[in-house]
Design a protein around this motif. Structure first.
Motif, PDB file in Angstrom:
ATOM      1  N   LEU A 316       0.936  -1.220   0.100  1.00 19.23           N
ATOM      2  CA  LEU A 316      -0.019  -0.006   0.094  1.00 19.23           C
ATOM      3  C   LEU A 316       0.774   1.378  -0.131  1.00 19.23           C
ATOM      4  N   SER A 317       2.062   1.281   0.509  1.00 18.27           N
ATOM      5  CA  SER A 317       3.030   2.137   0.657  1.00 18.27           C
ATOM      6  C   SER A 317       3.448   2.619  -0.728  1.00 18.27           C
ATOM      7  N   ARG A 318       3.697   1.544  -1.547  1.00 23.85           N
ATOM      8  CA  ARG A 318       4.368   1.739  -2.730  1.00 23.85           C
ATOM      9  C   ARG A 318       3.145   2.660  -3.459  1.00 23.85           C
ATOM     10  N   THR A 319       2.037   2.421  -3.286  1.00 25.47           N
ATOM     11  CA  THR A 319       1.086   3.127  -4.307  1.00 25.47           C
ATOM     12  C   THR A 319       0.821   4.623  -3.570  1.00 25.47           C
ATOM     13  N   GLY A 320       0.620   4.596  -2.353  1.00 27.05           N
ATOM     14  CA  GLY A 320       0.594   6.075  -1.505  1.00 27.05           C
ATOM     15  C   GLY A 320       1.669   6.936  -1.884  1.00 27.05           C
TER      16      GLY A 320
END
Ligand code: NAP
Length: 323
Positions: A316-320
């Motif tokens: 999720l961090s990569r998208t965020g």
């Protein structure tokens, strides 16, 4: 959570330290954080110590020694004697020659009021009138003279770290650390080779902005109006705006859900991820303007996340992080 060795030094540090930029006081530091009262600083430092934190990151640049003085006044008042905690500070390169490292160490020691410089860092690899190698030689001279114990850098690239490490090795020393921005919302160190270089060289990465200046606490997602109260420089640095809040909402939701399951906060889950995901290489220095924040950050060292949770946050961090 166990202690971490700071680079190849003798220092054993907790995975969470306390960032002391918030103690800069009146002046340019107020472009980022409002000045704090003395009692508040003391309470923040007490909370960090009570939570088990054993090291503190300050800098000449934070209020021209004011952060160093405020921190050590608090430590002394709280009975944390010199040698019982680890102190990291930094030299400001702006428009100065390398010779200023030796010329200003007396000011650092005076501001630290009897506490030693356990780690002296070059704040950034630009802005100086001298080359980085000559700055590192000046730092090595201080270690040789017994004035500081170890040498670190900040905002250095992988290549600059390699050179710094090589140069210090030629003097029989090692590069202890590189302080760079890392968080679930800022993972450049993975992409640009800094993390790999740190692992290869045995250098500790000290993560500044580990809460992305507060964005990773969820308080701005819960109440976007709060962004208005954030100082301009800080707002620009971390990209506080509606678009960022929307992009990072799925990550914050997951942090909140994991936090609920363990009875901890969003920021604690984010910090635990940071000091776990990268193994022993990364330690973090969250800043605090309230004692409760320092308590919360320190308690992130007590939380354990499962592999599945770590990986889900990674994803999720990569998208965020991306636009
Ligand atoms: N080497 C460098 O170039 C460099 C650059 C920047 C910073 N640093 C260092 O890194 C340290 C940390 O960076 P940073 O302070 O900019 O960013 P940060 O640690 O990501 O964010 C700190 C801010 O987050 C908020 N916060 C912290 N804990 C919280 C909690 N539990 N609940 C709610 N809000 C919380 C507070 O904001 P409010 O004050 O608004 O409540 C606090 O001031 C600095 O103190 C400094 O030592 C180094």
């Amino acid at each position: 959570m166990g202690m971490r060795r700071l680079g190849a030094t003798e220092f054993e540090i907790t995975p969470i330290g306390l960032g002391c930029m918030q103690f800069a006081g009146r002046g340019i530091g107020e472009r980022y954080y409002p000045a704090l009262e003395k009692d508040t600083v003391t309470s923040i430092v007490r909370s960090a110590l009570d939570g088990g934190v054993n090291w503190f990151d300050t800098a000449e640049m934070y209020g021209r020694g004011n952060s160093e003085r405020s921190l050590t006044t608090a430590l002394r008042d709280l009975g944390a004697a010199p040698g019982k905690v680890v102190i990291a500070t930094k030299w400001t390169p702006w428009l100065r020659k390398a010779s200023s490292i030796g010329a200003t160490i007396g000011d650092r020691l005076a501001s630290l009021q009897g506490y030693p410089v356990d780690l002296h860092q070059i704040h950034m690899p630009y802005g100086s009138l001298s080359s980085v190698p000559s700055q590192l030689r000046a730092m090595a001279d201080l270690v040789d003279a017994g004035t500081v114990t170890s040498v670190g850098v900040s905002n250095f690239s992988a290549r600059q770290m390699e050179l710094a490490s090589h140069l210090l090795r030629s003097r029989g020393l090692s590069l202890a650390s590189n302080q760079v921005q890392i968080s679930l919302l800022h993972r450049k160190a993975e992409r640009d080779g800094t993390l790999d270089a740190a692992r290869r060289l045995g250098v500790t990465l000290i993560a500044f902005g580990p809460l992305r200046s507060g964005l990773l606490t969820g308080k701005f997602h819960e109440d976007p109006e709060r962004i208005r109260s954030i100082r301009g420089a800080r707002r620009a640095l971390a990209g506080f705006n509606a678009k960022t809040l929307a992009r990072t909402a799925p990550l914050i939701d997951e942090l909140r859900a994991i936090g609920r399951a363990y009875g901890v906060t969003i920021s604690q889950v984010g910090l635990t991820w940071l000091i776990t995901f990268y193994g022993d290489t990364v330690v973090a220095i969250p800043g605090a303007s309230k004692p409760r924040q320092a308590t919360e950050s320190a308690a992130a060292m007590d939380l354990r996340l499962t592999r599945k949770e770590l990986d889900r946050l990674d994803e999720l961090s990569r998208t965020g992080e991306k636009s």
